[in-house]
Design a protein around this motif. Sequence first.
Motif, PDB file in Angstrom:
ATOM      1  N   VAL A 168      21.221 -19.798  55.898  1.00  0.00           N
ATOM      2  CA  VAL A 168      22.532 -20.130  56.456  1.00  0.00           C
ATOM      3  C   VAL A 168      23.407 -20.736  55.361  1.00  0.00           C
ATOM      4  CG1 VAL A 168      23.785 -21.481  58.179  1.00  0.00           C
ATOM      5  CG2 VAL A 168      21.517 -20.555  58.715  1.00  0.00           C
ATOM      6  N   ARG A 169      24.612 -20.197  55.217  1.00  0.00           N
ATOM      7  CA  ARG A 169      25.537 -20.701  54.203  1.00  0.00           C
ATOM      8  C   ARG A 169      26.432 -21.804  54.779  1.00  0.00           C
ATOM      9  NH1 ARG A 169      28.795 -15.559  52.936  1.00  0.00           N
ATOM     10  NH2 ARG A 169      28.417 -15.374  55.176  1.00  0.00           N
ATOM     11  N   ALA A 170      26.696 -22.790  53.943  1.00  0.00           N
ATOM     12  CA  ALA A 170      27.628 -23.857  54.322  1.00  0.00           C
ATOM     13  C   ALA A 170      29.047 -23.428  53.985  1.00  0.00           C
ATOM     14  CB  ALA A 170      27.288 -25.144  53.576  1.00  0.00           C
ATOM     15  N   LEU A 190      23.496 -24.281  53.707  1.00  0.00           N
ATOM     16  CA  LEU A 190      23.815 -25.358  54.644  1.00  0.00           C
ATOM     17  C   LEU A 190      22.719 -26.416  54.633  1.00  0.00           C
ATOM     18  CD1 LEU A 190      25.785 -26.310  56.935  1.00  0.00           C
ATOM     19  CD2 LEU A 190      24.165 -25.240  58.535  1.00  0.00           C
ATOM     20  N   VAL A 203      23.416 -28.204  64.660  1.00  0.00           N
ATOM     21  CA  VAL A 203      23.037 -28.655  63.313  1.00  0.00           C
ATOM     22  C   VAL A 203      22.085 -29.845  63.407  1.00  0.00           C
ATOM     23  CG1 VAL A 203      23.900 -29.708  61.183  1.00  0.00           C
ATOM     24  CG2 VAL A 203      25.089 -27.745  62.185  1.00  0.00           C
ATOM     25  N   PRO A 244      28.741 -24.425  59.313  1.00  0.00           N
ATOM     26  CA  PRO A 244      28.168 -23.198  58.756  1.00  0.00           C
ATOM     27  C   PRO A 244      29.260 -22.128  58.698  1.00  0.00           C
ATOM     28  CG  PRO A 244      27.571 -23.427  61.056  1.00  0.00           C
ATOM     29  CD  PRO A 244      28.305 -24.678  60.699  1.00  0.00           C
ATOM     30  N   TYR A 245      29.061 -21.138  57.847  1.00  0.00           N
ATOM     31  CA  TYR A 245      29.974 -20.001  57.879  1.00  0.00           C
ATOM     32  C   TYR A 245      29.932 -19.399  59.278  1.00  0.00           C
ATOM     33  CZ  TYR A 245      31.701 -19.251  53.143  1.00  0.00           C
ATOM     34  OH  TYR A 245      32.381 -19.351  51.964  1.00  0.00           O
ATOM     35  N   ASP A 266      27.397 -16.896  59.972  1.00  0.00           N
ATOM     36  CA  ASP A 266      25.990 -17.306  59.886  1.00  0.00           C
ATOM     37  C   ASP A 266      25.537 -18.134  61.079  1.00  0.00           C
ATOM     38  OD1 ASP A 266      25.980 -16.011  57.497  1.00  0.00           O
ATOM     39  OD2 ASP A 266      25.746 -17.780  56.233  1.00  0.00           O
ATOM     40  N   LEU A 321      21.778 -19.492  62.263  1.00  0.00           N
ATOM     41  CA  LEU A 321      21.486 -20.893  62.561  1.00  0.00           C
ATOM     42  C   LEU A 321      20.795 -21.010  63.920  1.00  0.00           C
ATOM     43  CD1 LEU A 321      21.805 -23.918  61.838  1.00  0.00           C
ATOM     44  CD2 LEU A 321      24.070 -23.835  62.915  1.00  0.00           C
TER      45      LEU A 321
END
Length: 634
Positions: free
Chosen positions: A496-498, A442, A526, A462-463, A466, A470
């Motif tokens: 953190v994955r986007a 992310l 964010v 974000p997923y 996750d 975050l």
Amino acid sequence: MGEPAMMKTHQCGDLRPSHIGQTVTLCGWVNRIRDHGGVVFIDLRDRSGIVQCVFDPQECPAEAVATAREVGNEWVLRIVGLVAHRPPGTENPKLATGEIEVRARAIEVLNDAKPLPFPLADEISVDEWVRLKYRYLDLRRNRMRDILELRHRFTKAVRDFMHENGFWEVETPILWKHTPEGAREFLVPSRLHAGKFYVLPQSPQIAKQLLMVAGVERYFQIAKCLRDEDPRADRQPEFTQIDIEMSFVTDDDIYEVVERLLQYAFEKAAGIKIAIPFPRLTYPEAMERFGSDKPDLRFGMELVDISDIVAHCQFKAFAETVAKGGQVKALSVRGMATASRKDLAELTEFAKRFGAKGLATFALGDGEIRSQVAKFLTDAELGAILERCGAQQGDLVLVVADEPEIVAETLGNLRLKLGRQLGLVNPSDNEFRFLWVTDFPLLKWDADENRYSPSHHPFTSPYPDDIPLLKEGVRALHDPNYPIPKGHREHPLSKVRAYAYDLVLNGYEIGGGSIRIHRREIQELVFRAIELPPEEARRKFDFLLEAFEYGAPPHGGIALGLDRILALIAGCEATSPETGMPYLNIREVIAFPKTSTMQDPLTGAPTPVDEKVLAEQHIALRPEALETLAQEQG
């Protein structure tokens, strides 16, 4: 000649044997003229193609034959004549009109033409600056005409598909609010509101999200985007994207629509059949195997991790790199063991451009291994390296030891360079290998700014799994006792994955999108993660944050680079003479592009503006700008 009921009755390139016996009126440009013993042949061209017109003194009035003898190349003519079979043995199979000719009866010169600054034949190379200065002539060439037609057919196919699948085409504003999304924006001063500015949109990103809040549900647009970027061979300050947004979707829904769209448009516009669904790779896997988040799948040469093999070897550069948490990876290049010392030195210098400290090599030839580091490795270690790489006699193994990011970028670029150098990729083969790349980070660490920044843009979700990471990462930013420093790969914000995805074709990113944030509290989280002060976030994005409070649906979308897609279909890939790296020359598929330095040779833009106009816009030039203008104007 007498004034006809209409300027023209047929297109030159549309005439066929079925038209034999018909009297036609044609308009076009003189492509070629030949005088054969009194009979004059004019090849007349319009955008549809070329047809041969014959001025025979035995059939055609003398004044028409005399006029035909006077015309020159690229003169604009109107010709009336009878469609007839060509005499046996004179047919031209290279022309769609090659079985017929027009037996001329009358001719009118609509306009003459000066001698051209360059020939219009496709096979003749012309300096690009000259081509762009006279772009209206360049576009008369067959290849450029074909590209313009391809662009028309492709965009029409896109519109047809989107309409049939329930999408509405909605135009979004060109004058927009300054809401930075990453790239530098073009500013537009307001005459009516002194000291205030609009910007030209980098993309319709926020506007299309607001359309989802408005309940449009399925939106698309062939959108013009403008970015004030630094000069690059493969970029333009204005470009076109196929912009798509959908409500109540997951990423799988978007993949499915985009795959069917491209399958439809490729076949309708270019007769190219592509198979769906496209394969998928996660970002970590793409970087691990190819050293790139946009890998070219048309050839192999995957990267191989040998860190465990050399972790305790006697070659310090390898062992110390592993001990510090770095990587040692290799790339096996088929049939390149005969590379000279000069070749290897050039590869080493190439590797250093990407931050690598050096390049270790192992050349397997004539039953021996030529290497500057092999003496520091045991036979078992050397054998294990070659076995893992799948190296055979005649191969060259390249090894880089460094931080993972440097290793990936160095070997990934070496892979691309050598893949083309060795002929493993031929753009003229019309092979199209699509790939979805997913699970991007992310955020990325910006060492210059000393903060995290969005990997894509700050509106990417974000997923869901996750979001706790975050939140922990945001808390850690303000906790001086948190044990992991900002920017470290183990920091929560680094992990953190986007909920994002890129579409890659033949090693080029042709699209990027994501599931968007649709809740105010997540969007504000964010903004806090990228350390955007709350008051600045409200000042820049309050209208979006407020919209999220009025029932914003879950939504997501993608933007596909129309220019890049067309450049790949049209075979506009080039190799930089400076770097040896491939790039897409998208200028070839844009009717009126800028140069790589963002200049327009045709109009001279950008150009100075009168002081009176500047004053109306409440603008005063700084002294250094005035000095530069004075120098340019002599």
